[in-house]
Design an enzyme around this catalytic site. Structure first.
Site, PDB file in Angstrom:
ATOM      1  N   LYS A 185      -2.494   6.629  -2.263  1.00 62.39           N
ATOM      2  CA  LYS A 185      -3.822   6.081  -1.668  1.00 62.39           C
ATOM      3  C   LYS A 185      -4.181   6.487  -0.481  1.00 62.39           C
ATOM      4  CE  LYS A 185      -2.788   1.594  -4.462  1.00 62.39           C
ATOM      5  NZ  LYS A 185      -3.777   1.745  -5.299  1.00 62.39           N
ATOM      6  N   GLU A 234       0.616   2.826 -12.001  1.00 64.49           N
ATOM      7  CA  GLU A 234       2.308   2.364 -12.115  1.00 64.49           C
ATOM      8  C   GLU A 234       2.464   1.183 -12.719  1.00 64.49           C
ATOM      9  OE1 GLU A 234       0.639   1.919  -9.367  1.00 64.49           O
ATOM     10  OE2 GLU A 234       1.197  -0.329  -8.923  1.00 64.49           O
ATOM     11  N   ARG A 248       0.939  -0.494 -15.392  1.00 62.29           N
ATOM     12  CA  ARG A 248       1.220  -0.398 -16.795  1.00 62.29           C
ATOM     13  C   ARG A 248       2.590   0.212 -17.322  1.00 62.29           C
ATOM     14  NH1 ARG A 248      -4.325   2.510 -17.024  1.00 62.29           N
ATOM     15  NH2 ARG A 248      -4.402   1.104 -15.180  1.00 62.29           N
TER      16      ARG A 248
END
Ligand code: BES
Ligand code: ZN
Ligand code: MN
Length: 494
Positions: free
Chosen positions: A273, A345, A347
């Protein structure tokens, strides 16, 4: 956390005789002074009417006006809280107004608060519940990692003018509020102070204290069980993942599974990110937090339903051992996932957790996760997104949320979305792209629920909010879904 130990009681007689520092009274928009407010105005020599005519005091939603009472009545101060339009006033707003008054009580360092509970066509016990909950949740402050403390704590709150029958709501509201505040406490803890093992220990401790069984699967057990998905997500971290199964035996022959995403820190992993705001990704365990908090509340409320709570705990950070874009993992139910984006991540860990729940042959699976930024884009901080194929379960979740003052909005599932997460390498891919992101997130996890009725709640926008009348720390965790989960268990137990 002394602040949350405030004692809330139902009081009789007249609010203006309450031995408190602060008396709160509601005022509806465009309504003249009536009832208790009129009585109090007379005692204060017409000062409220005067403020009203000068438009200093008004009934707009959460407008507030306060005054010292100068010995003209027992409460040292008076707070008039704007309740908005009478027709829009409901239990949700009552809870928020109660929370708002707790912020105001802090401002004047009132240790005892009284409310003249505003009239509402609702069950008295529900009113007592949301008032108690709002006050206790509103009073909470995170005990900072600092030696400084302002030393303030609200000690007691008295509820006047409540219709008869409120007593059961007092204890329900108290149980729920403490569970919510516990979840918020976990949400504030940074990832160096709350990593998977420590969060599993929190579950163990909470289970011991509140009466439910807790089983923790460590990384070796996860490998033996074939849970490559959660192991993959956790593989970059020195703190290995944990799957925690909590069991509460409420009786009967049906079982609700609550499942939660517990990413104790989400850096995105190799698909890193951007730095701005990354520190907030310590909140990515709040689905799991809500499940642990709900288990605690459900056990304490002795709800007559079997409930299992399953939380998938992992840290998503890049390293030489991290899962990489293109890697394929096989989940507990045998389905394979191509990891296109390591930042999707949630899911992936939930694939294992939800298929584990389905394998337990439970009757319903309801899962909460801070899953997508897209949920924030669609609904902002105002509502949780619901994705569920099962109409029956969806409507029960909506009913529970409505009764719990927690907004939930259902999004559609169309078969056309399925092609967005098709993979050439595995059964599915984890990152379908931007389109319908919240929906595809829920649909991907649903692939692992099999035939079990399943509902996905995306709390990315509601688990942490920048401002709320209930949150004196401003930007912070809410404890959302604790109330809805407990209510759902109640509804399903009938
Ligand atoms: N935990 C985040 C979701 C999130 C993002 C919550 C921003 C609150 C604010 C999640 O793991 C994530 O990174 N989701 C990706 C999914 C995408 C890569 C398919 C997202 O939302 O961008
Ligand atoms: Zn995440
Ligand atoms: Mn992510």
């Amino acid at each position: 956390m002394a602040a949350s130990l405030v004692k809330v009681e139902i009081a009789q007689d007249s609010a203006w005789d309450a031995a408190v520092d602060l008396l709160a009274i509601g005022l509806f928009e465009n309504e003249p002074l009536t009832g208790v407010l009129k009585e109090v105005d007379a005692r204060l020599g017409g000062v409220i009417q005067d403020a009203l005519s000068r438009n200093e005091c008004k009934g707009e939603w959460l407008a507030s006006w306060d005054t010292a009472t100068l010995g003209m009545m027992r409460p040292r101060r008076l707070l008039v809280v704007g309740l908005g339009e009478k027709g829009e006033f409901d239990l949700r707003r009552l809870r928020l107004a109660a929370g708002f008054s707790a912020q105001k009580a802090r401002d004047v360092r009132a240790t005892a608060l009284a409310w003249s509970v505003p009239p509402l066509t609702a069950d008295a016990s529900d009113m007592a519940d949301v008032m108690t909950d709002g006050i206790i949740v509103g009073t909470w402050r995170f005990a900072k990692y600092s030696r400084d403390s302002d030393g303030y704590a609200l000690q007691e709150a008295q509820l006047f003018d409540l219709p008869p029958g409120g007593q059961p709501g007092l204890s329900r509201g108290q149980v729920l509020a403490h569970a919510e505040n516990y979840v918020r406490e976990l949400g504030m803890r940074p990832s160096n102070k709350l990593y998977p093992q420590l969060m599993a220990e929190e579950a163990l401790k909470t289970g011991r204290e509140h009466g439910f069984e807790v089983e923790v699967f460590d990384e070796k057990k996860l490998a033996a069980m074939g849970m490559e998905a959660i192991l993959g997500v956790g593989s970059g971290s020195e703190h290995p993942p944990r799957l925690v199964a909590m069991r509460y035996h409420g009786g009967g022959n049906r079982t609700l599974a609550l499942v939660g995403k517990g990413i104790t820190f989400d850096s995105g992993g190799i698909s890193l990110k951007i730095p701005a705001g990354m520190e907030e990704m310590k909140f990515d365990m709040l689905g799991a937090g809500a499940v642990i908090g709900a288990m605690r509340a459900i056990a304490e409320l002795k709800i007559p339903l079997n409930v299992v709570g399953i939380v998938a705990l992992a840290q998503n950070i890049p390293s030489g051992t991290s899962i990489k874009p293109g890697d394929v993992v096989k989940a507990f139910n045998g389905k394979t996932i191509e990891v296109i984006n390591t930042d999707a991540e949630g899911r992936v860990v939930l694939a294992d957790a939800v298929s584990y729940a389905a394998d337990l042959r439970v009757d319903w699976i309801v899962e909460a996760s801070t899953l997508t930024g897209a949920a924030l884009t669609v609904l902002g901080h105002e509502a949780t997104a619901l994705v569920a194929a099962d109409d029956g379960l969806a409507s029960l979740v909506l009913q529970a949320s409505e009764a719990s003052c927690e907004r939930v909005w259902r999004l559609p599932i169309y078969p056309e979305y399925k092609r967005l997460y098709r993979s050439n390498t595995a059964d599915i891919k984890n990152s379908p792209g931007r389109d319908a992101g919240t929906i595809t997130g829920g649909m991907i996890i649903a692939e692992f629920a099999g035939e079990t009725p399943y509902a996905h709640l995306d709390i990315a926008g509601t688990a942490w909010t920048p401002t709320s009348p209930l949150n004196g720390t401003k930007n912070g965790p809410t404890g959302v879904m604790v109330r809805t989960f407990a209510k759902l268990a109640e509804i399903l137990s009938h």
